[in-house]
Design a protein around this motif. Structure first.
Motif, PDB file in Angstrom:
ATOM      1  N   TYR A 144      -3.433  -3.052  -6.609  1.00 55.55           N
ATOM      2  CA  TYR A 144      -4.371  -3.253  -4.802  1.00 55.55           C
ATOM      3  C   TYR A 144      -5.727  -3.856  -4.696  1.00 55.55           C
ATOM      4  CZ  TYR A 144       0.587  -1.861  -3.106  1.00 55.55           C
ATOM      5  OH  TYR A 144       1.721  -1.941  -3.363  1.00 55.55           O
ATOM      6  N   PRO A 184       3.899   0.122  -0.909  1.00 59.97           N
ATOM      7  CA  PRO A 184       3.683   1.033  -2.820  1.00 59.97           C
ATOM      8  C   PRO A 184       4.094   2.458  -2.589  1.00 59.97           C
ATOM      9  CG  PRO A 184       1.639   0.492  -1.296  1.00 59.97           C
ATOM     10  CD  PRO A 184       2.779   0.047  -0.939  1.00 59.97           C
ATOM     11  N   PHE A 185       3.721   3.210  -3.846  1.00 58.32           N
ATOM     12  CA  PHE A 185       4.502   4.524  -2.884  1.00 58.32           C
ATOM     13  C   PHE A 185       3.820   5.844  -2.454  1.00 58.32           C
ATOM     14  CE2 PHE A 185       7.485   3.763  -6.388  1.00 58.32           C
ATOM     15  CZ  PHE A 185       9.162   3.382  -5.785  1.00 58.32           C
ATOM     16  N   GLU A 186       3.497   5.392  -1.294  1.00 54.82           N
ATOM     17  CA  GLU A 186       2.401   6.519  -0.720  1.00 54.82           C
ATOM     18  C   GLU A 186       3.107   7.591  -0.308  1.00 54.82           C
ATOM     19  OE1 GLU A 186       0.586   4.984   2.414  1.00 54.82           O
ATOM     20  OE2 GLU A 186       0.901   2.912   1.927  1.00 54.82           O
ATOM     21  N   GLY A 187       4.505   8.399  -0.290  1.00 53.24           N
ATOM     22  CA  GLY A 187       4.348   9.519   0.027  1.00 53.24           C
ATOM     23  C   GLY A 187       6.005  10.448  -1.196  1.00 53.24           C
ATOM     24  N   ARG A 234      -6.741   6.795  -3.554  1.00 51.15           N
ATOM     25  CA  ARG A 234      -6.194   7.449  -4.220  1.00 51.15           C
ATOM     26  C   ARG A 234      -6.109   6.034  -5.140  1.00 51.15           C
ATOM     27  NH1 ARG A 234      -0.858   7.470  -5.186  1.00 51.15           N
ATOM     28  NH2 ARG A 234       0.373   7.099  -2.885  1.00 51.15           N
ATOM     29  N   PHE A 235      -5.179   5.002  -4.443  1.00 49.88           N
ATOM     30  CA  PHE A 235      -4.592   3.891  -5.076  1.00 49.88           C
ATOM     31  C   PHE A 235      -5.963   3.515  -5.906  1.00 49.88           C
ATOM     32  CE2 PHE A 235      -1.257   3.266  -1.647  1.00 49.88           C
ATOM     33  CZ  PHE A 235      -0.008   4.126  -3.417  1.00 49.88           C
ATOM     34  N   ALA A 295      -4.556   7.258   1.227  1.00 52.59           N
ATOM     35  CA  ALA A 295      -3.206   6.082  -0.066  1.00 52.59           C
ATOM     36  C   ALA A 295      -3.895   5.287  -0.695  1.00 52.59           C
ATOM     37  CB  ALA A 295      -2.750   5.977   1.046  1.00 52.59           C
ATOM     38  N   ASP A 310      -1.511  -3.163   3.669  1.00 49.39           N
ATOM     39  CA  ASP A 310       0.233  -3.063   2.974  1.00 49.39           C
ATOM     40  C   ASP A 310      -0.172  -1.531   2.469  1.00 49.39           C
ATOM     41  OD1 ASP A 310      -1.423  -3.794   1.356  1.00 49.39           O
ATOM     42  OD2 ASP A 310       0.390  -4.783   0.334  1.00 49.39           O
ATOM     43  N   ILE A 311      -1.264  -0.609   2.446  1.00 47.81           N
ATOM     44  CA  ILE A 311      -1.859   0.608   2.715  1.00 47.81           C
ATOM     45  C   ILE A 311      -1.988   1.404   4.306  1.00 47.81           C
ATOM     46  CG2 ILE A 311      -2.929   1.932   1.620  1.00 47.81           C
ATOM     47  CD1 ILE A 311      -3.477   0.397  -0.654  1.00 47.81           C
ATOM     48  N   SER A 312      -0.871   2.350   4.059  1.00 51.83           N
ATOM     49  CA  SER A 312      -1.281   2.897   6.134  1.00 51.83           C
ATOM     50  C   SER A 312      -2.339   4.173   6.365  1.00 51.83           C
ATOM     51  CB  SER A 312       0.089   3.678   6.024  1.00 51.83           C
ATOM     52  OG  SER A 312       0.133   4.589   5.387  1.00 51.83           O
TER      53      SER A 312
END
Lengths: 245, 153
Positions: free
Chosen positions: A141, B54-57, A174-175, A171, A165-167
């Motif tokens: 990303y 993505p895998f967020e949780g 981390r990405f 997160a 697309d990242i909430s």
């Protein structure tokens, strides 16, 4: 993993699996499992070794021909010893800067971020050349400059610009951290003066020698002091490996 | 090494203390010889198509990976930092052996490769994955899969 096998088999779908932690598989008792003595992250054993990977794969699939179970079989091969000393060759790449053990002074933080920007800039050309050669990157990303900016902005308390697309900031951090590590590794892969390091040598270099690792540790500490529960969890578990904390 | 007794602390205790479910039954489904089976891969490496979410949780959800996928199409957004990712960055087959599976189909070792493969994020609680796994069974049967290879990370 073993639980997934149980659920699927109970629904009528035959399963076999690779097991990395034998003790877990002994407890869960999935229908068919092949335990392999490889490190976490490498269930097929070795990258770029198709014959070895094929032997692992077939050993797991051959369990379908057994008449009953549950069965837990050990794969008979370990991975060959990898070339030693590759880690030493990485050390000269690190910025020759000694950072303090904590970053309480603004000048220390500015010095760290300056060294971090220089480090990213120096690695960038090798990353770009590798990208041209392979045609793809595992960076997901955040391209290197974007990862660096997001991580630096968080340290400086600036507003974060998140991809659509990242909430959440947690997160995104981390990405960005994972993408930064992927960028560092792919840069190392491309350099003509280095043999490809073992993962252990790469991790030693990254976590002990680079400005980037100091940035991630500082973000970890900042997250742990946050009021945001997601940031505290990210800082506690998801930025710095347990063996590098 | 993934041998618990050879791991350093605190990783060894972290893994040793992870809760593992136990079950009162041992389901077992028979099938044709391997050379006639249709094989799908289910990974728990938190990999997915680059443009997928993505895998967020820790919701126990999954992503779909079509059989035409190549290394450049997949990325990894697993939560954990406590496993090696450089192997995947070098060669996706060390985590998701789709190229190897295609070779086994070509040489007749297996019957065929499924049209669809799947990925979970393995740090999720297995109980959270149960509903999704049971729904996946229907999708796999619809794809005529009679051999699932589960690959951890």
């Amino acid at each position: 993993m073993g639980a997934l096998a149980h659920y699927l088999e109970a629904e009528g779908v035959p399963t076999t699996q690779i097991s990395l932690i034998r003790e877990h598989t002994e407890t869960i008792k999935p229908p068919r499992a092949l335990w392999v003595p490889f490190e976490l992250g490498r269930p097929l054993g070795l990258p770029d070794e198709p014959a070895f990977q094929r032997r692992v794969l077939l050993a797991a699939l051959d369990l379908f021909d057994l008449p009953d179970g549950p069965v837990l079989v050990d794969f008979p091969e370990d991975i060959p010893e990898q070339a030693a000393g590759a880690g030493d060759s990485l050390d000269h790449m690190a910025c020759p800067v000694n950072f303090p053990s904590s970053f309480k002074e603004k000048s220390d933080i500015e010095r760290l971020l300056s060294a971090f920007r220089s480090e990213v800039a120096e690695l960038r050309s090798w990353y770009d050349l590798g990208l041209d050669k392979r045609g793809y990157s595992s960076v997901a990303y955040f391209k290197p400059d974007a990862a660096g900016k997001l991580l630096s902005d968080f340290i400086l308390g600036e507003p974060l610009e998140l991809p659509s697309d990242i909430s959440s900031p947690a997160a995104a951090l981390r990405f960005a951290a994972q993408d930064l590590k992927a960028f560092y590794f792919e840069s190392v892969m491309s350099r003509p003066d280095l043999t490809l390091p073992t993962d252990e040598a790469f991790n030693h270099w990254f976590w002990q020698k680079t400005a980037a690792s100091n940035v991630l540790r500082l973000i970890k500490e900042t997250c742990l002091a946050s009021d945001d529960e997601q940031l505290r969890m990210t800082g506690g578990m998801l930025l710095v490996p347990l063996d590098q904390a | 090494m993934a041998k618990l007794e050879e791991m350093q602390e605190p990783m060894r205790s972290h893994l040793a203390n992870l809760p593992c479910p136990t079950f009162g039954t041992s389901p077992w489904v028979s099938g044709p010889p391997l050379a006639q089976r249709r094989v799908a891969i289910i990974s728990t490496a938190g990999i997915h198509r680059r443009r997928d979410r993505p895998f967020e949780g820790m919701a126990g959800d999954y992503r779909v990976i079509p059989k035409e996928s190549t290394a450049k199409d997949l990325v990894m957004t697993h939560l954990s930092t406590n496993f090696d990712r450089t192997g995947f960055q070098q060669d996706w087959n060390v985590v998701f052996p789709l190229d190897r599976l295609r070779e086994l189909a070509s040489n007749g070792s297996i019957g065929s490769v499924a049209d669809y493969h799947y990925s979970f994020m393995g740090a999720a609680d297995p109980a959270e994955m149960e509903d999704a796994a049971r729904r996946l069974a229907g999708l796999l049967k619809g794809d005529r899969v009679d051999a699932v290879l589960l690959v951890p990370v």
